[in-house]
Design a protein around this motif. Sequence first.
Motif, PDB file in Angstrom:
ATOM      1  N   GLU A 155      44.749 -60.636  34.176  1.00  0.00           N
ATOM      2  CA  GLU A 155      46.185 -60.750  34.446  1.00  0.00           C
ATOM      3  C   GLU A 155      46.510 -60.046  35.757  1.00  0.00           C
ATOM      4  O   GLU A 155      46.218 -58.852  35.921  1.00  0.00           O
ATOM      5  CB  GLU A 155      47.006 -60.134  33.317  1.00  0.00           C
ATOM      6  N   LEU A 156      47.089 -60.795  36.680  1.00  0.00           N
ATOM      7  CA  LEU A 156      47.481 -60.270  37.983  1.00  0.00           C
ATOM      8  C   LEU A 156      48.993 -60.123  38.016  1.00  0.00           C
ATOM      9  O   LEU A 156      49.724 -61.064  37.680  1.00  0.00           O
ATOM     10  CB  LEU A 156      47.003 -61.201  39.095  1.00  0.00           C
ATOM     11  N   THR A 157      49.447 -58.950  38.411  1.00  0.00           N
ATOM     12  CA  THR A 157      50.882 -58.653  38.421  1.00  0.00           C
ATOM     13  C   THR A 157      51.372 -58.520  39.855  1.00  0.00           C
ATOM     14  O   THR A 157      50.831 -57.727  40.637  1.00  0.00           O
ATOM     15  CB  THR A 157      51.172 -57.353  37.655  1.00  0.00           C
ATOM     16  N   GLY A 158      52.376 -59.333  40.182  1.00  0.00           N
ATOM     17  CA  GLY A 158      52.978 -59.261  41.518  1.00  0.00           C
ATOM     18  C   GLY A 158      54.437 -58.831  41.431  1.00  0.00           C
ATOM     19  O   GLY A 158      54.834 -58.107  40.517  1.00  0.00           O
ATOM     20  N   LEU A 159      55.230 -59.333  42.366  1.00  0.00           N
ATOM     21  CA  LEU A 159      56.663 -59.013  42.408  1.00  0.00           C
ATOM     22  C   LEU A 159      57.405 -60.267  42.824  1.00  0.00           C
ATOM     23  O   LEU A 159      57.122 -60.854  43.876  1.00  0.00           O
ATOM     24  CB  LEU A 159      56.928 -57.878  43.403  1.00  0.00           C
ATOM     25  N   ARG A 207      53.414 -63.257  38.365  1.00  0.00           N
ATOM     26  CA  ARG A 207      52.324 -63.123  37.387  1.00  0.00           C
ATOM     27  C   ARG A 207      51.404 -64.328  37.484  1.00  0.00           C
ATOM     28  O   ARG A 207      51.857 -65.460  37.684  1.00  0.00           O
ATOM     29  CB  ARG A 207      52.902 -63.030  35.970  1.00  0.00           C
ATOM     30  N   CYS A 208      50.120 -64.076  37.339  1.00  0.00           N
ATOM     31  CA  CYS A 208      49.123 -65.140  37.272  1.00  0.00           C
ATOM     32  C   CYS A 208      48.010 -64.682  36.327  1.00  0.00           C
ATOM     33  O   CYS A 208      47.577 -63.524  36.407  1.00  0.00           O
ATOM     34  CB  CYS A 208      48.559 -65.460  38.650  1.00  0.00           C
ATOM     35  N   VAL A 209      47.601 -65.581  35.445  1.00  0.00           N
ATOM     36  CA  VAL A 209      46.588 -65.235  34.448  1.00  0.00           C
ATOM     37  C   VAL A 209      45.414 -66.201  34.571  1.00  0.00           C
ATOM     38  O   VAL A 209      45.600 -67.427  34.583  1.00  0.00           O
ATOM     39  CB  VAL A 209      47.168 -65.293  33.022  1.00  0.00           C
ATOM     40  N   LEU A 210      44.209 -65.645  34.657  1.00  0.00           N
ATOM     41  CA  LEU A 210      42.977 -66.427  34.720  1.00  0.00           C
ATOM     42  C   LEU A 210      42.133 -66.132  33.485  1.00  0.00           C
ATOM     43  O   LEU A 210      42.051 -64.969  33.058  1.00  0.00           O
ATOM     44  CB  LEU A 210      42.162 -66.088  35.965  1.00  0.00           C
ATOM     45  N   GLY A 231      43.752 -66.127  44.387  1.00  0.00           N
ATOM     46  CA  GLY A 231      42.819 -66.677  45.366  1.00  0.00           C
ATOM     47  C   GLY A 231      41.793 -65.652  45.797  1.00  0.00           C
ATOM     48  O   GLY A 231      40.600 -65.974  45.954  1.00  0.00           O
ATOM     49  N   LEU A 232      42.222 -64.390  45.984  1.00  0.00           N
ATOM     50  CA  LEU A 232      41.276 -63.329  46.325  1.00  0.00           C
ATOM     51  C   LEU A 232      40.267 -63.120  45.192  1.00  0.00           C
ATOM     52  O   LEU A 232      39.076 -62.918  45.437  1.00  0.00           O
ATOM     53  CB  LEU A 232      42.030 -62.023  46.599  1.00  0.00           C
ATOM     54  N   ALA A 233      40.771 -63.164  43.958  1.00  0.00           N
ATOM     55  CA  ALA A 233      39.880 -63.002  42.813  1.00  0.00           C
ATOM     56  C   ALA A 233      38.874 -64.147  42.731  1.00  0.00           C
ATOM     57  O   ALA A 233      37.688 -63.926  42.440  1.00  0.00           O
ATOM     58  CB  ALA A 233      40.698 -62.925  41.522  1.00  0.00           C
ATOM     59  N   LEU A 234      39.336 -65.369  42.991  1.00  0.00           N
ATOM     60  CA  LEU A 234      38.424 -66.515  42.964  1.00  0.00           C
ATOM     61  C   LEU A 234      37.323 -66.379  44.010  1.00  0.00           C
ATOM     62  O   LEU A 234      36.157 -66.695  43.742  1.00  0.00           O
ATOM     63  CB  LEU A 234      39.213 -67.808  43.186  1.00  0.00           C
ATOM     64  N   ARG A 235      37.697 -65.905  45.173  1.00  0.00           N
ATOM     65  CA  ARG A 235      36.692 -65.714  46.226  1.00  0.00           C
ATOM     66  C   ARG A 235      35.671 -64.660  45.814  1.00  0.00           C
ATOM     67  O   ARG A 235      34.455 -64.839  46.003  1.00  0.00           O
ATOM     68  CB  ARG A 235      37.363 -65.317  47.532  1.00  0.00           C
TER      69      ARG A 235
END
Length: 388
Positions: A186-190, A252-255, A208-212
Amino acid sequence: MTRLPLETDPVAILQQLVRIDSVNPDLVPGAAGEAEIAAWCADWLRQQGFEITVLEQTPGRPSVVGLKRGTGTGRSLMLNAHLDTVGVATYAGDPFSGDLRDGRVYGRGAVDTKSGLAAILVAAARASVHGMAGDVIVTLVADEEFGSIGTEEVLRSFRADAALVIEPSSLELTTAHRGFAWFELELTGLAAHGSQPERGVDAIWHAGLALRALDELRQRLNAAPAHATLGHGAVRVSKIAGGDDAATVAARCVLTLERRMLPGQSPDSVEAELRALFTALAVEEPEFQFALTRLVARAAFEAEPHWPILRALSGNAERVLGRPAVTRGEPFWTDAGLILEAGIPCVVFGADGEGLHADTEWADAPSVRALADILTDTITEFCGLTAD
Protein backbone atom coordinates in the motif's frame (compact mmCIF):
# COMPACT_ATOMS: atom_id res chain seq x y z
CA MET A 1 -26.25 -39.54 -0.16
CA THR A 2 -26.86 -42.51 -2.45
CA ARG A 3 -24.49 -45.36 -1.57
CA LEU A 4 -22.72 -46.97 -4.48
CA PRO A 5 -21.57 -50.60 -4.56
CA LEU A 6 -18.17 -51.31 -3.05
CA GLU A 7 -15.58 -51.45 -5.83
CA THR A 8 -11.96 -52.55 -5.83
CA ASP A 9 -10.95 -51.53 -9.36
CA PRO A 10 -9.36 -48.07 -9.09
CA VAL A 11 -10.66 -46.99 -12.49
CA ALA A 12 -14.24 -47.90 -11.59
CA ILE A 13 -13.83 -46.07 -8.28
CA LEU A 14 -12.44 -43.06 -10.14
CA GLN A 15 -15.52 -42.99 -12.35
CA GLN A 16 -17.78 -42.98 -9.30
CA LEU A 17 -15.77 -40.22 -7.61
CA VAL A 18 -15.88 -37.98 -10.69
CA ARG A 19 -19.69 -38.26 -10.64
CA ILE A 20 -19.73 -36.62 -7.20
CA ASP A 21 -19.66 -32.82 -7.39
CA SER A 22 -16.94 -31.58 -5.00
CA VAL A 23 -16.22 -28.09 -6.36
CA ASN A 24 -14.50 -25.93 -3.75
CA PRO A 25 -16.95 -23.30 -2.39
CA ASP A 26 -14.10 -20.89 -1.65
CA LEU A 27 -13.45 -20.82 -5.40
CA VAL A 28 -17.11 -20.89 -6.47
CA PRO A 29 -19.50 -19.43 -3.87
CA GLY A 30 -22.34 -21.82 -3.17
CA ALA A 31 -20.56 -24.82 -4.69
CA ALA A 32 -21.09 -28.34 -3.33
CA GLY A 33 -17.86 -28.71 -1.38
CA GLU A 34 -16.47 -31.93 0.01
CA ALA A 35 -19.28 -33.29 2.22
CA GLU A 36 -20.67 -35.93 -0.17
CA ILE A 37 -17.36 -37.21 -1.49
CA ALA A 38 -15.93 -37.30 2.05
CA ALA A 39 -18.88 -39.42 3.20
CA TRP A 40 -18.46 -41.77 0.22
CA CYS A 41 -14.75 -42.29 0.89
CA ALA A 42 -15.30 -42.70 4.64
CA ASP A 43 -17.93 -45.36 3.99
CA TRP A 44 -15.64 -47.21 1.57
CA LEU A 45 -12.73 -47.20 4.02
CA ARG A 46 -14.97 -48.21 6.92
CA GLN A 47 -16.10 -51.28 4.95
CA GLN A 48 -12.42 -52.17 4.49
CA GLY A 49 -11.85 -52.14 8.26
CA PHE A 50 -10.26 -48.70 8.67
CA GLU A 51 -10.86 -46.60 11.77
CA ILE A 52 -12.49 -43.40 10.52
CA THR A 53 -12.02 -39.88 11.86
CA VAL A 54 -13.83 -36.97 10.21
CA LEU A 55 -12.22 -33.59 10.86
CA GLU A 56 -14.45 -30.59 10.25
CA GLN A 57 -13.25 -27.53 12.13
CA THR A 58 -14.71 -25.45 9.29
CA PRO A 59 -18.39 -26.47 9.01
CA GLY A 60 -19.22 -28.11 5.70
CA ARG A 61 -15.54 -28.69 4.82
CA PRO A 62 -14.76 -32.21 6.10
CA SER A 63 -11.54 -34.14 5.73
CA VAL A 64 -11.43 -37.92 6.23
CA VAL A 65 -8.68 -39.85 8.01
CA GLY A 66 -8.71 -43.64 7.68
CA LEU A 67 -6.34 -45.49 10.00
CA LYS A 68 -5.33 -49.14 9.74
CA ARG A 69 -3.18 -49.84 12.77
CA GLY A 70 -0.09 -51.99 12.50
CA THR A 71 1.57 -53.94 15.27
CA GLY A 72 3.79 -50.98 16.13
CA THR A 73 6.93 -52.73 14.91
CA GLY A 74 7.11 -50.93 11.54
CA ARG A 75 7.14 -47.42 10.14
CA SER A 76 3.95 -45.41 9.67
CA LEU A 77 3.01 -43.96 6.29
CA MET A 78 0.57 -41.16 5.50
CA LEU A 79 -1.17 -41.11 2.10
CA ASN A 80 -2.56 -37.68 1.20
CA ALA A 81 -4.89 -36.56 -1.60
CA HIS A 82 -7.47 -33.80 -1.87
CA LEU A 83 -11.23 -34.15 -2.19
CA ASP A 84 -12.01 -30.76 -3.74
CA THR A 85 -11.87 -29.62 -7.37
CA VAL A 86 -11.89 -26.30 -9.17
CA GLY A 87 -15.04 -24.99 -10.84
CA VAL A 88 -16.89 -26.23 -13.91
CA ALA A 89 -18.43 -23.05 -15.38
CA THR A 90 -16.48 -23.32 -18.64
CA TYR A 91 -16.22 -27.11 -18.77
CA ALA A 92 -16.99 -28.58 -22.20
CA GLY A 93 -19.74 -31.17 -21.79
CA ASP A 94 -20.79 -32.93 -18.59
CA PRO A 95 -18.12 -32.26 -15.94
CA PHE A 96 -19.47 -35.11 -13.78
CA SER A 97 -19.86 -37.82 -16.39
CA GLY A 98 -16.98 -40.07 -15.34
CA ASP A 99 -17.11 -41.55 -18.85
CA LEU A 100 -14.44 -44.08 -19.82
CA ARG A 101 -13.52 -43.65 -23.48
CA ASP A 102 -10.42 -44.94 -25.28
CA GLY A 103 -8.61 -45.60 -22.01
CA ARG A 104 -9.39 -42.20 -20.49
CA VAL A 105 -11.75 -41.24 -17.66
CA TYR A 106 -13.30 -37.80 -18.30
CA GLY A 107 -14.65 -35.18 -15.92
CA ARG A 108 -13.68 -32.45 -13.51
CA GLY A 109 -11.12 -33.74 -11.06
CA ALA A 110 -10.45 -36.90 -13.06
CA VAL A 111 -6.70 -36.36 -12.93
CA ASP A 112 -6.59 -33.58 -10.30
CA THR A 113 -6.86 -35.61 -8.21
CA LYS A 114 -9.68 -38.12 -7.96
CA SER A 115 -7.34 -40.49 -9.76
CA GLY A 116 -5.16 -40.16 -6.64
CA LEU A 117 -8.10 -40.71 -4.30
CA ALA A 118 -9.08 -43.91 -6.11
CA ALA A 119 -5.53 -45.25 -6.17
CA ILE A 120 -5.00 -44.51 -2.46
CA LEU A 121 -8.22 -46.25 -1.45
CA VAL A 122 -7.38 -49.41 -3.37
CA ALA A 123 -3.68 -49.47 -2.45
CA ALA A 124 -4.26 -48.91 1.25
CA ALA A 125 -6.87 -51.66 1.37
CA ARG A 126 -4.77 -54.12 -0.64
CA ALA A 127 -1.62 -53.56 1.40
CA SER A 128 -3.23 -53.67 4.83
CA VAL A 129 -5.32 -56.79 4.26
CA HIS A 130 -2.20 -58.89 4.96
CA GLY A 131 -1.48 -57.23 8.30
CA MET A 132 1.00 -54.39 8.60
CA ALA A 133 3.83 -53.80 11.02
CA GLY A 134 3.39 -50.03 10.75
CA ASP A 135 0.29 -47.84 10.62
CA VAL A 136 -1.31 -46.87 7.31
CA ILE A 137 -2.88 -43.41 7.55
CA VAL A 138 -5.13 -42.34 4.68
CA THR A 139 -5.78 -38.58 4.70
CA LEU A 140 -8.34 -37.30 2.18
CA VAL A 141 -8.44 -33.56 2.64
CA ALA A 142 -10.62 -30.56 1.92
CA ASP A 143 -9.61 -27.27 0.31
CA GLU A 144 -6.27 -28.02 -1.33
CA GLU A 145 -7.30 -25.92 -4.32
CA PHE A 146 -7.63 -22.78 -2.19
CA GLY A 147 -6.36 -22.57 1.39
CA SER A 148 -5.29 -26.12 2.36
CA ILE A 149 -7.34 -26.04 5.56
CA GLY A 150 -7.78 -29.81 5.34
CA THR A 151 -4.12 -30.78 5.43
CA GLU A 152 -3.45 -28.16 8.11
CA GLU A 153 -6.21 -29.69 10.25
CA VAL A 154 -4.93 -33.25 9.68
CA LEU A 155 -1.41 -32.28 10.71
CA ARG A 156 -2.65 -30.92 14.02
CA SER A 157 -3.83 -34.41 14.99
CA PHE A 158 -1.85 -37.00 13.01
CA ARG A 159 1.83 -37.77 12.46
CA ALA A 160 3.71 -40.33 10.39
CA ASP A 161 7.26 -41.40 9.64
CA ALA A 162 6.77 -40.42 5.99
CA ALA A 163 4.08 -39.37 3.53
CA LEU A 164 3.11 -39.71 -0.11
CA VAL A 165 1.21 -36.76 -1.54
CA ILE A 166 -0.78 -37.89 -4.56
CA GLU A 167 -1.01 -35.24 -7.26
CA PRO A 168 -0.91 -35.75 -11.05
CA SER A 169 2.71 -36.26 -12.12
CA SER A 170 2.55 -38.67 -15.10
CA LEU A 171 3.95 -41.41 -12.84
CA GLU A 172 7.12 -39.38 -12.27
CA LEU A 173 8.47 -38.57 -8.81
CA THR A 174 8.08 -34.91 -7.94
CA THR A 175 10.95 -34.27 -5.54
CA ALA A 176 10.77 -30.46 -5.41
CA HIS A 177 8.40 -27.59 -5.97
CA ARG A 178 8.42 -23.86 -5.46
CA GLY A 179 6.86 -22.05 -2.54
CA PHE A 180 4.93 -18.82 -2.81
CA ALA A 181 4.09 -15.70 -0.85
CA TRP A 182 1.49 -13.05 -1.61
CA PHE A 183 1.88 -9.51 -0.32
CA GLU A 184 -0.09 -6.29 -0.42
CA LEU A 185 1.92 -3.13 -0.98
CA GLU A 186 0.00 0.00 0.00
CA LEU A 187 1.43 3.33 -1.14
CA THR A 188 0.19 6.47 0.57
CA GLY A 189 0.33 9.85 -1.15
CA LEU A 190 -1.48 13.17 -0.79
CA ALA A 191 -4.51 14.19 -2.82
CA ALA A 192 -4.43 17.45 -4.76
CA HIS A 193 -6.21 19.02 -7.72
CA GLY A 194 -4.90 17.70 -11.00
CA SER A 195 -4.15 21.28 -12.14
CA GLN A 196 -1.65 21.64 -9.28
CA PRO A 197 0.05 18.25 -8.94
CA GLU A 198 2.99 19.85 -7.14
CA ARG A 199 0.75 20.27 -4.09
CA GLY A 200 0.13 16.55 -3.82
CA VAL A 201 2.06 13.31 -3.59
CA ASP A 202 1.16 10.93 -6.40
CA ALA A 203 0.84 7.36 -5.10
CA ILE A 204 0.46 6.03 -8.64
CA TRP A 205 3.74 7.67 -9.63
CA HIS A 206 5.32 5.94 -6.67
CA ALA A 207 3.82 2.67 -7.88
CA GLY A 208 5.85 3.14 -11.03
CA LEU A 209 9.00 3.41 -8.90
CA ALA A 210 8.02 0.22 -7.10
CA LEU A 211 7.44 -1.57 -10.40
CA ARG A 212 10.87 -0.56 -11.62
CA ALA A 213 12.49 -1.81 -8.41
CA LEU A 214 10.61 -5.11 -8.68
CA ASP A 215 11.78 -5.54 -12.26
CA GLU A 216 15.36 -5.07 -11.08
CA LEU A 217 14.75 -7.75 -8.47
CA ARG A 218 13.34 -10.04 -11.17
CA GLN A 219 16.51 -9.58 -13.21
CA ARG A 220 18.67 -10.44 -10.18
CA LEU A 221 16.65 -13.59 -9.55
CA ASN A 222 17.10 -14.67 -13.16
CA ALA A 223 20.84 -14.01 -12.98
CA ALA A 224 21.30 -16.21 -9.90
CA PRO A 225 22.31 -19.88 -10.26
CA ALA A 226 19.29 -21.96 -11.29
CA HIS A 227 17.87 -24.78 -9.19
CA ALA A 228 18.42 -28.16 -10.88
CA THR A 229 14.71 -28.84 -11.51
CA LEU A 230 12.90 -25.61 -10.57
CA GLY A 231 14.93 -22.97 -12.38
CA HIS A 232 14.71 -19.52 -10.84
CA GLY A 233 12.55 -17.80 -8.31
CA ALA A 234 10.08 -15.20 -9.57
CA VAL A 235 8.39 -11.96 -8.59
CA ARG A 236 5.45 -10.24 -10.25
CA VAL A 237 2.57 -7.84 -9.67
CA SER A 238 -0.79 -9.56 -10.01
CA LYS A 239 -3.15 -6.65 -9.21
CA ILE A 240 -2.95 -2.86 -9.01
CA ALA A 241 -5.57 -0.29 -8.01
CA GLY A 242 -5.34 3.41 -7.24
CA GLY A 243 -6.73 6.86 -7.77
CA ASP A 244 -10.20 8.37 -7.41
CA ASP A 245 -10.85 10.30 -10.61
CA ALA A 246 -9.15 11.84 -13.62
CA ALA A 247 -8.79 15.28 -12.00
CA THR A 248 -7.21 14.29 -8.68
CA VAL A 249 -3.67 13.31 -7.70
CA ALA A 250 -3.89 9.75 -6.36
CA ALA A 251 -3.61 9.60 -2.57
CA ARG A 252 -3.46 5.81 -2.50
CA CYS A 253 -2.34 2.92 -4.67
CA VAL A 254 -2.36 -0.76 -3.76
CA LEU A 255 -0.36 -3.51 -5.49
CA THR A 256 -0.69 -7.24 -4.92
CA LEU A 257 2.66 -8.99 -5.29
CA GLU A 258 3.53 -12.64 -5.78
CA ARG A 259 6.94 -14.04 -4.93
CA ARG A 260 7.69 -17.64 -5.98
CA MET A 261 10.40 -19.16 -3.80
CA LEU A 262 12.99 -21.89 -4.20
CA PRO A 263 13.92 -24.44 -1.53
CA GLY A 264 16.04 -22.72 1.10
CA GLN A 265 14.10 -19.46 0.78
CA SER A 266 11.54 -18.85 3.52
CA PRO A 267 8.49 -16.58 3.64
CA ASP A 268 10.32 -14.51 6.24
CA SER A 269 13.40 -14.12 4.04
CA VAL A 270 11.48 -13.01 0.95
CA GLU A 271 9.42 -10.58 3.03
CA ALA A 272 12.65 -9.10 4.39
CA GLU A 273 13.96 -8.89 0.82
CA LEU A 274 10.91 -6.91 -0.35
CA ARG A 275 10.86 -4.71 2.73
CA ALA A 276 14.52 -3.81 2.18
CA LEU A 277 13.76 -3.02 -1.47
CA PHE A 278 11.00 -0.54 -0.62
CA THR A 279 12.89 0.93 2.34
CA ALA A 280 15.74 1.76 -0.04
CA LEU A 281 13.20 3.50 -2.31
CA ALA A 282 11.96 5.55 0.64
CA VAL A 283 15.52 6.70 1.31
CA GLU A 284 15.92 7.80 -2.31
CA GLU A 285 12.45 9.37 -2.47
CA PRO A 286 11.51 10.76 0.98
CA GLU A 287 7.83 11.12 0.06
CA PHE A 288 7.58 7.39 -0.76
CA GLN A 289 5.43 5.95 2.03
CA PHE A 290 4.60 2.26 2.02
CA ALA A 291 3.07 -0.51 4.09
CA LEU A 292 3.86 -4.12 3.19
CA THR A 293 1.49 -6.83 4.44
CA ARG A 294 1.94 -10.56 4.00
CA LEU A 295 -1.32 -12.17 2.88
CA VAL A 296 -0.53 -15.89 2.41
CA ALA A 297 2.78 -17.71 2.35
CA ARG A 298 3.77 -21.34 1.80
CA ALA A 299 7.30 -22.71 1.92
CA ALA A 300 8.93 -24.61 -0.94
CA PHE A 301 9.42 -28.37 -0.87
CA GLU A 302 12.42 -30.56 -1.68
CA ALA A 303 12.95 -34.23 -0.93
CA GLU A 304 16.29 -35.58 0.27
CA PRO A 305 17.76 -38.42 -1.84
CA HIS A 306 18.52 -40.55 1.23
CA TRP A 307 14.93 -40.64 2.55
CA PRO A 308 13.65 -44.25 2.81
CA ILE A 309 10.26 -43.28 1.39
CA LEU A 310 11.88 -41.83 -1.74
CA ARG A 311 13.97 -44.96 -2.24
CA ALA A 312 10.97 -47.24 -1.71
CA LEU A 313 8.73 -45.33 -4.11
CA SER A 314 11.46 -45.07 -6.74
CA GLY A 315 12.23 -48.79 -6.62
CA ASN A 316 8.61 -49.86 -6.85
CA ALA A 317 7.84 -47.41 -9.64
CA GLU A 318 10.77 -48.84 -11.63
CA ARG A 319 9.60 -52.40 -11.03
CA VAL A 320 5.96 -51.77 -12.02
CA LEU A 321 6.71 -49.51 -14.98
CA GLY A 322 9.65 -51.53 -16.28
CA ARG A 323 11.92 -48.50 -16.60
CA PRO A 324 14.00 -46.28 -14.33
CA ALA A 325 11.94 -43.89 -12.25
CA VAL A 326 11.98 -40.30 -13.51
CA THR A 327 12.22 -37.38 -11.08
CA ARG A 328 10.98 -33.86 -11.70
CA GLY A 329 10.30 -30.49 -10.11
CA GLU A 330 7.10 -28.45 -10.31
CA PRO A 331 6.68 -24.67 -10.50
CA PHE A 332 3.41 -24.81 -8.54
CA TRP A 333 2.82 -25.54 -4.86
CA THR A 334 1.24 -28.62 -3.23
CA ASP A 335 0.34 -29.70 0.29
CA ALA A 336 3.73 -31.46 0.41
CA GLY A 337 5.09 -28.10 1.51
CA LEU A 338 2.95 -28.20 4.66
CA ILE A 339 3.73 -31.85 5.36
CA LEU A 340 7.48 -31.32 5.07
CA GLU A 341 7.21 -28.18 7.21
CA ALA A 342 5.61 -30.42 9.87
CA GLY A 343 8.77 -32.55 9.82
CA ILE A 344 7.42 -35.47 7.76
CA PRO A 345 9.56 -36.59 4.77
CA CYS A 346 7.38 -36.85 1.68
CA VAL A 347 7.28 -37.28 -2.09
CA VAL A 348 4.68 -36.17 -4.63
CA PHE A 349 3.50 -38.80 -7.12
CA GLY A 350 0.43 -39.39 -9.23
CA ALA A 351 -1.31 -40.50 -12.40
CA ASP A 352 -1.07 -39.32 -15.99
CA GLY A 353 -3.64 -37.16 -17.75
CA GLU A 354 -4.39 -33.68 -18.98
CA GLY A 355 -6.67 -30.73 -18.45
CA LEU A 356 -5.91 -29.58 -14.91
CA HIS A 357 -8.26 -26.60 -14.33
CA ALA A 358 -9.07 -26.64 -18.06
CA ASP A 359 -12.26 -27.00 -20.13
CA THR A 360 -11.74 -30.75 -20.64
CA GLU A 361 -10.03 -33.00 -18.10
CA TRP A 362 -9.13 -36.66 -18.25
CA ALA A 363 -7.05 -39.27 -16.48
CA ASP A 364 -5.23 -42.09 -18.22
CA ALA A 365 -6.88 -45.28 -16.95
CA PRO A 366 -3.82 -47.59 -17.25
CA SER A 367 -1.76 -45.07 -15.28
CA VAL A 368 -4.36 -45.08 -12.48
CA ARG A 369 -4.06 -48.87 -12.20
CA ALA A 370 -0.26 -48.62 -12.30
CA LEU A 371 -0.40 -45.93 -9.60
CA ALA A 372 -2.44 -48.22 -7.35
CA ASP A 373 0.04 -51.07 -7.89
CA ILE A 374 3.04 -48.84 -7.12
CA LEU A 375 1.40 -47.45 -3.99
CA THR A 376 0.42 -50.93 -2.78
CA ASP A 377 3.98 -52.18 -3.02
CA THR A 378 5.44 -49.00 -1.52
CA ILE A 379 3.12 -49.21 1.50
CA THR A 380 4.03 -52.86 1.99
CA GLU A 381 7.76 -52.20 1.75
CA PHE A 382 7.82 -49.07 3.89
CA CYS A 383 5.45 -50.18 6.67
CA GLY A 384 6.41 -53.86 6.59
CA LEU A 385 4.25 -56.94 6.97
CA THR A 386 3.63 -58.58 10.32
CA ALA A 387 5.36 -61.69 8.98
CA ASP A 388 8.54 -59.65 8.71
